[in-house]
Each structure stands twice: as C-alpha cells, then as structure tokens.
Enzyme design. Structure first.
Site, PDB file in Angstrom:
ATOM      1  CE  LYS A  47       4.591   2.255   6.299  1.00 49.73           C
ATOM      2  NZ  LYS A  47       3.320   1.484   6.215  1.00 49.73           N
ATOM      3  CG  HIS A 184      -2.535   5.542   9.524  1.00 50.67           C
ATOM      4  ND1 HIS A 184      -2.470   5.845  10.860  1.00 50.67           N
ATOM      5  CD2 HIS A 184      -1.702   4.486   9.339  1.00 50.67           C
ATOM      6  CE1 HIS A 184      -1.626   5.011  11.463  1.00 50.67           C
ATOM      7  NE2 HIS A 184      -1.147   4.168  10.562  1.00 50.67           N
ATOM      8  CD  GLU A 261      -2.864   0.245   5.158  1.00 51.07           C
ATOM      9  OE1 GLU A 261      -2.254   1.202   5.710  1.00 51.07           O
ATOM     10  OE2 GLU A 261      -3.366   0.349   4.034  1.00 51.07           O
TER      11      GLU A 261
HETATM   12  C1  LIG Z   1      -0.011   3.833   5.290  1.00 56.14           C
HETATM   13  C2  LIG Z   1       0.321   3.242   6.614  1.00 56.14           C
HETATM   14  N1  LIG Z   1      -0.290   2.107   6.964  1.00 56.14           N
HETATM   15  C3  LIG Z   1      -0.023   1.494   8.139  1.00 56.14           C
HETATM   16  C4  LIG Z   1       0.900   2.032   9.003  1.00 56.14           C
HETATM   17  C5  LIG Z   1       1.156   1.297  10.276  1.00 56.14           C
HETATM   18  O1  LIG Z   1       0.649   2.029  11.333  1.00 56.14           O
HETATM   19  P1  LIG Z   1       0.702   1.490  12.809  1.00 56.14           P
HETATM   20  O2  LIG Z   1       2.073   1.065  13.078  1.00 56.14           O
HETATM   21  O3  LIG Z   1       0.241   2.641  13.618  1.00 56.14           O
HETATM   22  O4  LIG Z   1      -0.260   0.346  12.902  1.00 56.14           O
HETATM   23  C6  LIG Z   1       1.539   3.245   8.698  1.00 56.14           C
HETATM   24  C7  LIG Z   1       2.498   3.830   9.627  1.00 56.14           C
HETATM   25  O5  LIG Z   1       3.094   4.853   9.404  1.00 56.14           O
HETATM   26  C8  LIG Z   1       1.249   3.861   7.457  1.00 56.14           C
HETATM   27  O6  LIG Z   1       1.834   5.002   7.089  1.00 56.14           O
END
Ligand SMILES: Cc1ncc(COP(=O)(O)O)c(C=O)c1O
Length: 379
Positions: A47, A184, A261
């Site tokens: 994402k 998270h 993640e």
């Molecule tokens: C379920 C989940 N995993 C991983 C991420 C990635 O987080 P980050 O960009 O803080 O590493 C997000 C971000 O919203 C998330 O919702």
C-alpha cells in the site's frame, strides 16, 4: 539521493510533474532493515507504493509482501510469476500475508485457493473466513499502543488483549488454525516504547493461549511503523532495531517465526518529486507559488498521511517564507504555507525528497490533472 543535475535533466526529458523512483535507495533501505533485524523477514506493505517495479526489485532482494486488497494481491502475483525461475525459487505462497483485518467475502473466496495467511480481529470475521476461505491460516491482529505515531491505527484495528485468547479459541473450535499474532504500533513511530509494549502484550497472549491449551501459534508479525528518516529528529534505524532485537530475544523462543510489514521505511526514501512553477502571486504580503503538483496528486500525503514534505528549489539565491499551492481549484490544495524559497519564475523547477510512501499511491485525477509521470532510476 539522485543528483540534482540528473533530476533536472529527467524533468527536461519527461516534463513535469515527475515522480522519480530510485531503486538503489530502495535496495539500500531493504538491506539496512535486514542487516539490523536479521531474525525478521520483511513483508513489504504494498500500500505504501504499489508500483510493480518496486515489487520486482524487492522480490529480487528476497522480500515477501503484505497486501491489503485483491488488486494489491494481483500486483504481487502477476509480477512475481513472470520473474525468472532463479529469482522465483524462494517464493512460497504461504508467505504472502493479506493483512487487512476486514475482508470482503468475494476476496476471501478468491484467496482461498492460495491457502493465504490472513489477519482478523473480531468474531464476525472468524465466521466469515470459516465460510468463505476455510483454507486460510489466521493471524490475530492485536490492539497495541500507538502513542506518538504520526498515523494512529489502533482506534480502527485490533482485538483487545483481554479478548484475544477467547477469539483464538473460537477460531480453533471452528477448525481454523490461528498461526500467530500481529500488531501495528502506528505509522512513522518515533516512540520506540510502542514496540516494547506491543512485544510484551504479544508474549503474554502467547503464554495465555498455551496455558489454555492452544499450542499452534508459531508466528509473530511485528507490523509496520518503522520510521523513515524525514528529518534529524528520527533516530537512526539501528537504535530501534537494537530495542526490538533485545525484546525478541528476551520474550520469543527461536522457533517462533518473526515477520514485519515495513511500508514507509522502504518506500519513502526511494521517491523524489519534481514540479514546475505555473503561477505566482503575492497574497497578504507573502509570495505564493502555484506548482503543477499538489495534495490531490504526489503531495496527497499532506492530507492522508499527516506528512510534510519540504519543497526545495534548484535555483540559488536569497530566500523568503512563501506559500506553495497545488494546481487545482480547491483551496484545500495547499502543499505548504511556509517554505523557504528563493525568488522563482514561471517554469522554474522545485522538488521534494523522501516522498516515495503514501504519496503517488493516493494521487487522484481531480480537476482533470493526472498523477505525475513515474520514471525509474538505477533499476
Ligand atoms: C496492516 C498494515 N501493515 C503495514 C502497514 C505499513 O506501515 P508502515 O508504512 O508504517 O510501515 C500498514 C500501514 O497502514 C498497515 O495498515
């Protein structure tokens, strides 16, 4: 960072607005992550920036992937399956994680054939998974403190620690396997205590589950949140890694598989935007520049991600505090109300670094302006 002269020549060749992805910077961030967290397999959170070339580069480096929708799953699947066999040999479908706790039923039905790992955080979702994706392995998403994170996630996601083991046992009774726990700590977390607390909460739940007879959990997913080096206030990554490694060592036996993640940490540093000044006005005594990129486009993180991206000029000279506006007719389209910029003319270029995450990913076509053109460097 890509040399300024190179950014200027790319802008000359491709026009603006431009979004430059530097694959060397991406690889460097991935290697830094793996070097300092050797026990943790990185599942890139697609994402943050779903560009197919980013997925391919990270796959070649050995990454796995966190997807949160069927289209994201397909971006990974379609790009990985066409990779040369040598690069593909480590790919294990079981190691992709679908980390959106709430999933549409048609998505579950489509995912079922891959025996995916999916997260959940409530009882309704357990019944939904049982009915529509009975082949899935489950990971319980836990609510943990997000104190001080730039983007808070715990008000929308996560089972309370007090209900966690009841949920695990409910899934077990239905014949589903809960393989582990995820959390998270909030995106861009500079308060490392969040990780300490989340790891302690997770260890307690592993213990309570064992005490109540559930012994099938062997996976801990420490989520995202790893901060990008936007400014000097962000402590170097090895400092955070040391905190995490100490707690993992103390609380989790070696046979527990640890994954993470990271999204922003990998993607932010690889993106640079270049835009052109398209207009100039003096408003309330302050010079205001209108540029051809804004908050509906590459600077969307200003709104959705609560993020600030300093806008810099290539031109040298005495500076003053200026406004920078995006090109659309909406007054919300404000990139910054206070940037130190030299005197610019129409056609001059400006740029922002570390803008690779949650930026181009949420750009729109609002007002008829398309997202910035993407170019790849050092692929
Ligand atoms: C379920 C989940 N995993 C991983 C991420 C990635 O987080 P980050 O960009 O803080 O590493 C997000 C971000 O919203 C998330 O919702």
């Amino acid at each position: 960072m890509i040399a300024l002269s190179r950014l200027q020549s790319l802008a000359k060749k491709h026009g603006t607005p431009l979004f430059v992805i530097d694959h060397d910077a991406l690889r460097k961030a991935y290697r830094l992550f793996r070097k300092h967290l050797p026990r943790v397999q990185a599942y890139y959170a697609v994402k943050a920036n779903p560009d197919a070339e980013i997925v391919r580069t990270l796959f070649k480096e050995g990454a796995s992937f966190d997807v949160a929708s069927m289209p994201e799953f397909k971006i990974v699947y379609e790009n990985i399956k066409s990779m040369p066999a040598k690069a593909r040999q480590d790919w294990i479908w079981d190691k992709i994680i679908y980390a959106n706790p709430t999933k549409p039923t048609d998505t579950l039905e489509e995912l079922n054939q891959y025996k995916p790992l999916v997260t959940f955080d409530n009882v309704e979702e357990i019944y939904k998974i049982k009915k529509h994706a009975p082949n899935a392995g489950l990971v319980l998403r836990l609510k943990v403190p997000n104190t001080g994170a730039m983007v808070e996630l715990s008000s929308k996601f996560g089972a309370l620690p007090g209900e966690a083991v009841d949920l695990i046992l409910t899934a077990d009774k239905l014949g589903l396997t809960v393989e582990g726990i995820s959390f998270h700590v909030g995106s861009q977390t500079t308060n490392f205590e969040n990780y300490v607390q989340a790891l302690a909460l997770s260890a307690n739940i592993f213990q309570e589950a064992r005490d109540r007879g559930y012994t099938k959990m062997n996976l801990l997913d420490i989520g995202g949140g790893f901060p990008a080096p936007y400014d000097d206030s962000v402590k170097p990554f090895p400092v955070l890694a040391k905190v995490i490694n100490n707690e993992l060592e103390r609380l989790f036996p070696k046979d527990i598989q640890i994954l993470a993640e990271p999204g922003r940490f990998l993607a932010a540093v690889c993106g640079t935007s270049v835009a052109s000044v398209i207009g100039k006005a003096v408003r309330d005594g302050k010079t205001s520049y209108y540029i051809n990129d804004g908050v509906y486009h590459t600077y969307s993180g200003v709104i959705f991600d609560h993020c600030k991206y300093p806008v810099k000029a290539f031109k040298k000279g005495a500076t003053s505090i200026c406004c920078v506006f995006g090109p659309t007719c909406d007054a919300l389209d404000v990139v910054s109300m206070a940037e130190n910029l030299p005197d610019l003319e129409r056609g001059d270029l400006v740029y922002s670094v570390n803008i690779g995450a949650y930026s181009h990913a949420s750009a729109t076509y609002f007002n008829g302006f398309p997202p910035a053109k993407v170019v790849h460097e050092n692929q």
